[in-house]
Design a protein around this motif. Structure first.
Motif, PDB file in Angstrom:
ATOM      1  N   ILE A   1       0.803  -1.198  -0.132  1.00 47.98           N
ATOM      2  CA  ILE A   1       0.067   0.003   0.002  1.00 47.98           C
ATOM      3  C   ILE A   1       0.905   1.047   0.065  1.00 47.98           C
ATOM      4  N   TYR A   2       2.076   1.156   0.921  1.00 47.77           N
ATOM      5  CA  TYR A   2       2.866   2.183   1.104  1.00 47.77           C
ATOM      6  C   TYR A   2       3.473   2.639  -0.352  1.00 47.77           C
ATOM      7  N   LEU A   3       3.826   1.497  -1.063  1.00 46.66           N
ATOM      8  CA  LEU A   3       4.569   1.622  -2.368  1.00 46.66           C
ATOM      9  C   LEU A   3       3.564   2.138  -3.424  1.00 46.66           C
ATOM     10  N   PHE A   4       2.448   1.827  -3.434  1.00 44.34           N
ATOM     11  CA  PHE A   4       1.105   2.182  -4.430  1.00 44.34           C
ATOM     12  C   PHE A   4       1.109   3.736  -4.179  1.00 44.34           C
ATOM     13  N   VAL A   5       0.860   4.242  -2.959  1.00 42.39           N
ATOM     14  CA  VAL A   5       0.927   5.489  -2.739  1.00 42.39           C
ATOM     15  C   VAL A   5       2.067   6.366  -3.160  1.00 42.39           C
ATOM     16  N   ALA A   6       3.326   5.874  -2.687  1.00 43.93           N
ATOM     17  CA  ALA A   6       4.317   6.761  -3.106  1.00 43.93           C
ATOM     18  C   ALA A   6       4.776   6.637  -4.696  1.00 43.93           C
ATOM     19  N   ALA A   7       4.227   5.511  -5.426  1.00 42.17           N
ATOM     20  CA  ALA A   7       4.367   5.518  -6.790  1.00 42.17           C
ATOM     21  C   ALA A   7       3.557   6.612  -7.331  1.00 42.17           C
ATOM     22  N   ARG A   8       2.180   6.460  -6.876  1.00 40.46           N
ATOM     23  CA  ARG A   8       1.120   7.480  -7.302  1.00 40.46           C
ATOM     24  C   ARG A   8       1.318   8.865  -7.095  1.00 40.46           C
ATOM     25  N   LYS A   9       2.217   9.098  -6.130  1.00 42.79           N
ATOM     26  CA  LYS A   9       2.598  10.751  -6.128  1.00 42.79           C
ATOM     27  C   LYS A   9       3.525  11.116  -7.300  1.00 42.79           C
TER      28      LYS A   9
ATOM     29  N   ALA B   1       5.195  11.021   1.074  1.00 42.55           N
ATOM     30  CA  ALA B   1       6.268  10.105   1.598  1.00 42.55           C
ATOM     31  C   ALA B   1       7.719  10.663   1.389  1.00 42.55           C
ATOM     32  N   TYR B   2       7.789  11.533   0.276  1.00 43.27           N
ATOM     33  CA  TYR B   2       9.071  12.133   0.220  1.00 43.27           C
ATOM     34  C   TYR B   2       9.499  13.168   1.184  1.00 43.27           C
ATOM     35  N   LYS B   3       8.694  13.692   1.938  1.00 38.62           N
ATOM     36  CA  LYS B   3       9.277  14.382   2.938  1.00 38.62           C
ATOM     37  C   LYS B   3       9.830  13.841   4.027  1.00 38.62           C
TER      38      LYS B   3
ATOM     39  N   ASP C   1      22.732  16.902 -11.095  1.00 38.61           N
ATOM     40  CA  ASP C   1      22.959  17.610 -12.407  1.00 38.61           C
ATOM     41  C   ASP C   1      21.962  18.461 -13.068  1.00 38.61           C
ATOM     42  N   LYS C   2      20.983  17.632 -12.967  1.00 38.15           N
ATOM     43  CA  LYS C   2      19.511  18.400 -13.651  1.00 38.15           C
ATOM     44  C   LYS C   2      19.063  19.476 -12.961  1.00 38.15           C
ATOM     45  N   PHE C   3      18.741  19.278 -11.756  1.00 41.91           N
ATOM     46  CA  PHE C   3      18.055  20.345 -10.690  1.00 41.91           C
ATOM     47  C   PHE C   3      18.899  21.019  -9.865  1.00 41.91           C
ATOM     48  N   GLY C   4      20.458  20.763  -9.646  1.00 45.67           N
ATOM     49  CA  GLY C   4      21.390  21.593  -8.959  1.00 45.67           C
ATOM     50  C   GLY C   4      21.028  21.811  -7.329  1.00 45.67           C
ATOM     51  N   LYS C   5      20.749  23.201  -7.212  1.00 44.52           N
ATOM     52  CA  LYS C   5      20.501  23.454  -5.719  1.00 44.52           C
ATOM     53  C   LYS C   5      19.485  22.938  -5.278  1.00 44.52           C
ATOM     54  N   GLU C   6      18.263  23.032  -6.008  1.00 41.18           N
ATOM     55  CA  GLU C   6      17.045  22.349  -5.550  1.00 41.18           C
ATOM     56  C   GLU C   6      17.045  21.137  -4.768  1.00 41.18           C
ATOM     57  N   TYR C   7      17.888  20.316  -5.687  1.00 42.21           N
ATOM     58  CA  TYR C   7      18.019  18.851  -5.191  1.00 42.21           C
ATOM     59  C   TYR C   7      18.916  18.709  -4.144  1.00 42.21           C
ATOM     60  N   LEU C   8      20.053  19.575  -4.004  1.00 38.55           N
ATOM     61  CA  LEU C   8      20.970  19.412  -3.153  1.00 38.55           C
ATOM     62  C   LEU C   8      20.289  20.112  -1.673  1.00 38.55           C
ATOM     63  N   ASP C   9      19.373  20.991  -1.830  1.00 41.47           N
ATOM     64  CA  ASP C   9      18.750  21.264  -0.731  1.00 41.47           C
ATOM     65  C   ASP C   9      17.788  20.491  -0.099  1.00 41.47           C
ATOM     66  N   TYR C  10      16.966  19.571  -1.092  1.00 35.06           N
ATOM     67  CA  TYR C  10      16.189  18.587  -0.852  1.00 35.06           C
ATOM     68  C   TYR C  10      17.065  17.487   0.065  1.00 35.06           C
ATOM     69  N   LYS C  11      18.259  17.312  -0.630  1.00 36.94           N
ATOM     70  CA  LYS C  11      18.945  16.094  -0.209  1.00 36.94           C
ATOM     71  C   LYS C  11      19.480  16.322   1.188  1.00 36.94           C
ATOM     72  N   ALA C  12      19.847  17.702   1.619  1.00 37.91           N
ATOM     73  CA  ALA C  12      20.308  17.928   3.115  1.00 37.91           C
ATOM     74  C   ALA C  12      19.057  18.048   3.927  1.00 37.91           C
ATOM     75  N   ARG C  13      17.959  18.057   3.636  1.00 36.47           N
ATOM     76  CA  ARG C  13      17.028  18.009   4.567  1.00 36.47           C
ATOM     77  C   ARG C  13      16.456  16.629   4.652  1.00 36.47           C
TER      78      ARG C  13
ATOM     79  N   ARG D   1      18.344   9.607   2.842  1.00 35.41           N
ATOM     80  CA  ARG D   1      18.195   8.669   1.640  1.00 35.41           C
ATOM     81  C   ARG D   1      17.176   7.543   2.096  1.00 35.41           C
ATOM     82  N   TRP D   2      16.848   6.851   3.303  1.00 33.19           N
ATOM     83  CA  TRP D   2      16.068   5.928   3.363  1.00 33.19           C
ATOM     84  C   TRP D   2      14.974   6.392   4.494  1.00 33.19           C
ATOM     85  N   LEU D   3      15.377   6.629   5.737  1.00 36.73           N
ATOM     86  CA  LEU D   3      14.398   7.040   6.668  1.00 36.73           C
ATOM     87  C   LEU D   3      15.131   8.198   7.491  1.00 36.73           C
TER      88      LEU D   3
END
Length: 154
Positions: free
Chosen positions: A54-62, A84-86, A137-149, A152-154
């Motif tokens: 169910i969690y997989l379906f919800v995350a994929a549907r996002k 879930a990506y939060k 490479d594609k999103f630069g700072k936007e992704y790096l900021d997300y990655k910092a917040r 990777r897993w939990l």
């Protein structure tokens, strides 16, 4: 020659999980002997598998609702950072890992459980590493900021 607009993932993640799980179950499980595992393991593994599916379906549907592709060999159009990506940058792979564990438990396959960390190493270094490099490479700072917040897993 321009770079392709995708992560260049060579191993479809569901097939990677399935391959490790199949090896574990085929070499060591109650199912391979045409029987069920204990009631406790069958129920526990079944509940874990259903909840993670169910969690997989919800995350994929996002991905669909955000207008992006879930498949890592297709272009990513946006950074998804809610739902879930939060809490996890890889909730789909997390759900696949928990689904794998639930099925392995239900099958009574301790070998499959033991193989899960090896599967996760393959996913981490051959899938996630490519995806992260592509997104940086594609999103630069936007992704790096997300990655910092977000972890990777939990």
């Amino acid at each position: 020659m321009s770079k392709p607009d995708n992560a260049g993932v060579k191993i479809p993640p569901p097939l990677c999980f399935l391959a490790f799980l199949a090896v574990g179950i085929l070499l060591d499980s109650a199912w391979i002997d045409s029987r069920l595992s204990s009631n406790y393991l069958t129920i526990l593994g079944g509940v874990i598998a259903v909840l993670s599916a169910i969690y997989l379906f919800v995350a994929a549907r996002k991905h669909n609702t955000a207008g992006s592709n879930v498949e890592p060999w297709k272009p990513t159009t946006t950074i998804i950072s809610d739902g879930a990506y939060k809490y996890s940058r890889n909730p789909i792979y997390l759900a696949m890992a928990v689904l794998y564990a639930g099925i392995a438990i239900a099958a009574g396959s301790w070998l499959a459980v033991i193989l899960l960390p090896f599967c996760l190493v393959v996913i981490r270094y051959y899938v996630i590493a490519r995806e992260e490099a592509y997104l940086e490479d594609k999103f630069g700072k936007e992704y790096l900021d997300y990655k910092a917040r977000v972890r990777r897993w939990l």
